[in-house]
Enzyme design. Structure first.
Site, PDB file in Angstrom:
ATOM      1  N   CYS A   1       0.827  -1.205   0.000  1.00  0.00           N
ATOM      2  CA  CYS A   1       0.000   0.000   0.000  1.00  0.00           C
ATOM      3  C   CYS A   1       0.869   1.266   0.000  1.00  0.00           C
ATOM      4  O   CYS A   1       1.641   1.474  -0.914  1.00  0.00           O
ATOM      5  CB  CYS A   1      -0.969  -0.054   1.177  1.00  0.00           C
ATOM      6  SG  CYS A   1      -2.406   1.025   0.997  1.00  0.00           S
ATOM      7  N   HIS A   2       0.760   2.083   1.047  1.00  0.00           N
ATOM      8  CA  HIS A   2       1.537   3.316   1.141  1.00  0.00           C
ATOM      9  C   HIS A   2       2.959   3.094   1.663  1.00  0.00           C
ATOM     10  O   HIS A   2       3.730   4.047   1.772  1.00  0.00           O
ATOM     11  CB  HIS A   2       0.827   4.331   2.050  1.00  0.00           C
ATOM     12  CG  HIS A   2      -0.378   4.954   1.430  1.00  0.00           C
ATOM     13  ND1 HIS A   2      -1.619   4.339   1.443  1.00  0.00           N
ATOM     14  CD2 HIS A   2      -0.549   6.127   0.763  1.00  0.00           C
ATOM     15  CE1 HIS A   2      -2.496   5.113   0.824  1.00  0.00           C
ATOM     16  NE2 HIS A   2      -1.873   6.207   0.403  1.00  0.00           N
TER      17      HIS A   2
END
Length: 174
Positions: A106-107
């Protein structure tokens, strides 16, 4: 158990994505890995985006990346905080230089960006940071999981099963 005695750092900071921290930890432990939660403070309770707590086993200054076999970076908003700690960036660089498995979802790509290790690396992430990954020199693709040597990247929580399997496969081969 194919990961018996493999030591893994799981980075933790407030607002981690709950599943992206805990799912990999549980799966790796099920395969025999020793997974330590490591944060800015030892014994601190960090709270995930959805309220799930995580207590750090160690603080950054307590450990040496060289003593571990792999590192996991969870997503959520924690990566935006984690990438500000020079110790975290050094952990990532040490792991990268030694070609030890680095998992990011994800991030979490923001941490690898700040460690400046993505030039020419095939990666994925949440599409929200696609251009950040590309601007850092990564070859971003829209795939659930991308493995490029020792770097294993993934997009989001629904991709956790193939992501953690791929990470465990890379770790087992080391």
């Amino acid at each position: 158990m194919r990961l018996k005695d493999k030591k893994v750092i799981a980075l933790v900071e407030d607002e981690f994505e709950d599943l992206e921290l805990w799912y990999p930890i549980y799966r790796l432990r099920e395969e025999g890995a020793i997974v330590h939660l490591v944060g800015l403070e030892k014994g601190k309770t960090y709270i995930g985006k959805y309220g799930v707590p995580a207590v750090s086993d160690y603080q950054f200054s307590d450990i040496r990346a060289e003593d571990y076999d792999a590192i996991l970076v969870p997503g959520g908003w924690a990566p935006d905080k984690l990438r500000r700690y020079e110790e975290v960036l050094n952990f990532i660089r040490v792991m990268n230089d030694a070609k030890k498995p680095i998992g990011q979802i994800c991030h979490a790509g923001w941490v690898l960006i700040s460690a400046d290790i993505l030039k020419g690396v095939n990666v994925t992430s949440t599409p929200g940071i696609k251009h950040d990954m590309m601007n850092a020199g990564g070859n971003w693709t829209d795939e659930a999981v991308v493995v490029d040597g020792h770097i294993v990247s993934s997009q989001r929580p629904p991709d956790l099963p193939p992501y953690v399997k791929a990470f465990a496969d890379v770790l087992a081969a080391k």
